[in-house]
Write a protein that holds these residues in place. Structure first.
Motif, short mmCIF file in Angstrom:
data_model
loop_
_atom_site.label_atom_id
_atom_site.label_comp_id
_atom_site.label_asym_id
_atom_site.label_seq_id
_atom_site.Cartn_x
_atom_site.Cartn_y
_atom_site.Cartn_z
N ALA A 1 -8.42 -9.72 -48.48
CA ALA A 1 -9.63 -9.73 -47.86
C ALA A 1 -9.84 -8.86 -46.65
O ALA A 1 -10.26 -8.11 -46.36
N VAL A 2 -8.83 -9.06 -46.27
CA VAL A 2 -8.24 -8.03 -44.68
C VAL A 2 -8.42 -6.51 -45.37
O VAL A 2 -8.95 -5.96 -44.79
N TYR A 3 -7.19 -6.40 -46.62
CA TYR A 3 -7.41 -4.99 -46.91
C TYR A 3 -8.37 -4.09 -46.90
O TYR A 3 -8.67 -3.49 -47.20
N VAL A 4 -9.66 -5.14 -47.42
CA VAL A 4 -10.92 -4.56 -47.92
C VAL A 4 -11.16 -4.37 -46.83
O VAL A 4 -12.01 -3.11 -46.52
N ARG A 5 -11.63 -4.86 -45.78
CA ARG A 5 -12.80 -4.67 -44.95
C ARG A 5 -11.93 -3.91 -43.79
O ARG A 5 -12.67 -3.32 -43.35
N MET A 6 -10.38 -3.72 -43.87
CA MET A 6 -9.96 -2.46 -43.32
C MET A 6 -10.07 -0.98 -43.71
O MET A 6 -10.44 -0.47 -42.91
N THR A 7 -10.01 -1.02 -45.40
CA THR A 7 -10.36 0.00 -45.42
C THR A 7 -11.89 0.50 -45.93
O THR A 7 -11.90 1.90 -45.47
N ARG A 8 -12.66 -0.43 -45.73
CA ARG A 8 -13.89 0.13 -45.52
C ARG A 8 -14.54 1.01 -44.36
O ARG A 8 -14.98 1.69 -44.60
N SER A 9 -14.05 -0.04 -43.47
CA SER A 9 -14.19 0.63 -42.03
C SER A 9 -13.79 1.63 -41.59
O SER A 9 -14.50 2.81 -40.80
N VAL B 1 -4.27 1.13 -42.57
CA VAL B 1 -4.43 0.05 -43.52
C VAL B 1 -2.46 0.60 -43.45
O VAL B 1 -2.35 -1.44 -43.52
N VAL B 2 -2.22 1.18 -43.94
CA VAL B 2 -0.56 1.15 -43.67
C VAL B 2 0.01 0.36 -42.74
O VAL B 2 1.12 -0.85 -42.47
#
Length: 322
Positions: free
Chosen positions: A202-210, A247-248
């Protein structure tokens, strides 16, 4: 690069020793006496027997003396002796560590790959129903307690549907070998790895999107569109690659956090890793074992951070190692 890694390793050793000292005093400040616990389980509570236990395991020594002896053993790569398990701490951790690495590694791959994939899809469909569904699902998994998701997964996939085993590392007494044993372990791995991975996904989804939405507004992306490049090429080569840097960073920081999340997951699913071992050591007041798990976990976090810095250079060649 070699000099950079050497300096980071040197700093990491200093940080690790500081963590050892801090954890040593924090554990000693916790209520409970391992000698009383052992005496109670042995059925003997007289003062003479308790004093013998304290003397045998050096619990009667002053704290500075205990700390000095422990630091000397750590420097000599000796994690001490478990007073409860009657085994060297390094042996106990060595037996449990592969299971934890398997669980956390699988959960990390699941969370990062699904997070980047769904985050990219949400960014490309920003403002649409697909974007709303993906971000809502990510928020749901992030807000739901991990233990509740684990229990619901057991009820649904193990109890109701009977698709997957609910606990353990492998089927006890099955006698599988080779590929059969690997498949059996994989079936036991699905539920704990998925529940742990979905939380961090869930954290990576929001980070990648933004991050992708921010990069898509930059001038070089507009130039790429003006050159006539297809949208797929722009998304993959120009937007996604540049958006992966934060993200990395987050993945490197949370790779160590996975070990902490594994404590709860391993307890719920009876997964025989160091997270469950740490929980058992805490209940049994096994100081040496508990400290040994902390040392290994801290060392893993430092290694993950070092790997993140190296991966940074591969993701973005513009970054110079200094």
């Amino acid at each position: 690069m070699a000099g950079f890694i050497a300096r980071r390793v040197g700093k990491g050793i200093v940080v690790l020793l500081a963590i050892v000292v801090l954890n040593f005093f924090l554990i000693r400040l916790a209520p409970g006496d391992p000698a009383l616990v052992m005496a109670g389980e042995a059925g003997a509570g007289d003062e003479a027997f308790i004093a013998q236990l304290r003397e045998k395991f050096a619990l009667d020594q002053p704290l500075p003396s205990q700390l000095g002896a422990y630091l000397r053993s750590i420097v000599g790569l000796d994690l001490g002796y478990s007073v409860r398990q009657q085994m060297p701490v390094a042996t106990l951790i060595g037996e449990r560590l592969p299971a934890t690495l398997l669980l956390t590694g699988t959960a990390f791959v699941i969370s990062l790959s699904l997070g980047v994939l769904l985050g990219s899809l949400a960014a490309r469909r920003a403002g649409t129903l697909a974007d709303t569904a993906i971000t809502g699902l990510a928020l749901l998994f992030y807000a739901t307690p991990l233990f509740w998701v684990s229990l619901m997964a057991i009820i649904l996939f193990s109890v109701r549907l009977d698709w997957l085993p609910s606990f353990g590392f492998e089927t006890v007494g099955a006698g599988y070998t080779g590929l059969g044993r690997a498949l059996d372990i994989a079936r036991h791995l699905v539920l704990p790895a998925m529940t742990l991975g979905l939380f961090f996904m869930a954290v990576y989804v929001r980070m990648t999107r933004s991050s992708m939405l921010e990069v898509s507004r930059l001038d070089f992306v507009k130039t790429a569109r003006a050159k006539g490049l297809t949208e797929g090429v722009i998304q993959r080569r120009h937007i996604l690659r540049n958006a992966l840097l934060p993200v990395v960073t987050l993945a490197g920081l949370q790779a160590g956090t996975l070990v902490g999340g594994a404590v709860l997951t391993e307890t719920v699913f009876a997964w025989p890793g160091i997270g469950r071992l740490m929980y058992e050591a805490l209940l049994q007041r096994d100081y040496n074992l508990l400290l040994g798990v902390f040392v290994v976990s801290s060392a893993m976090v430092l290694v993950f951070n070092l790997v993140t810095d190296v991966v940074y250079r591969a993701v973005d060649p513009r970054i110079e190692v200094a």
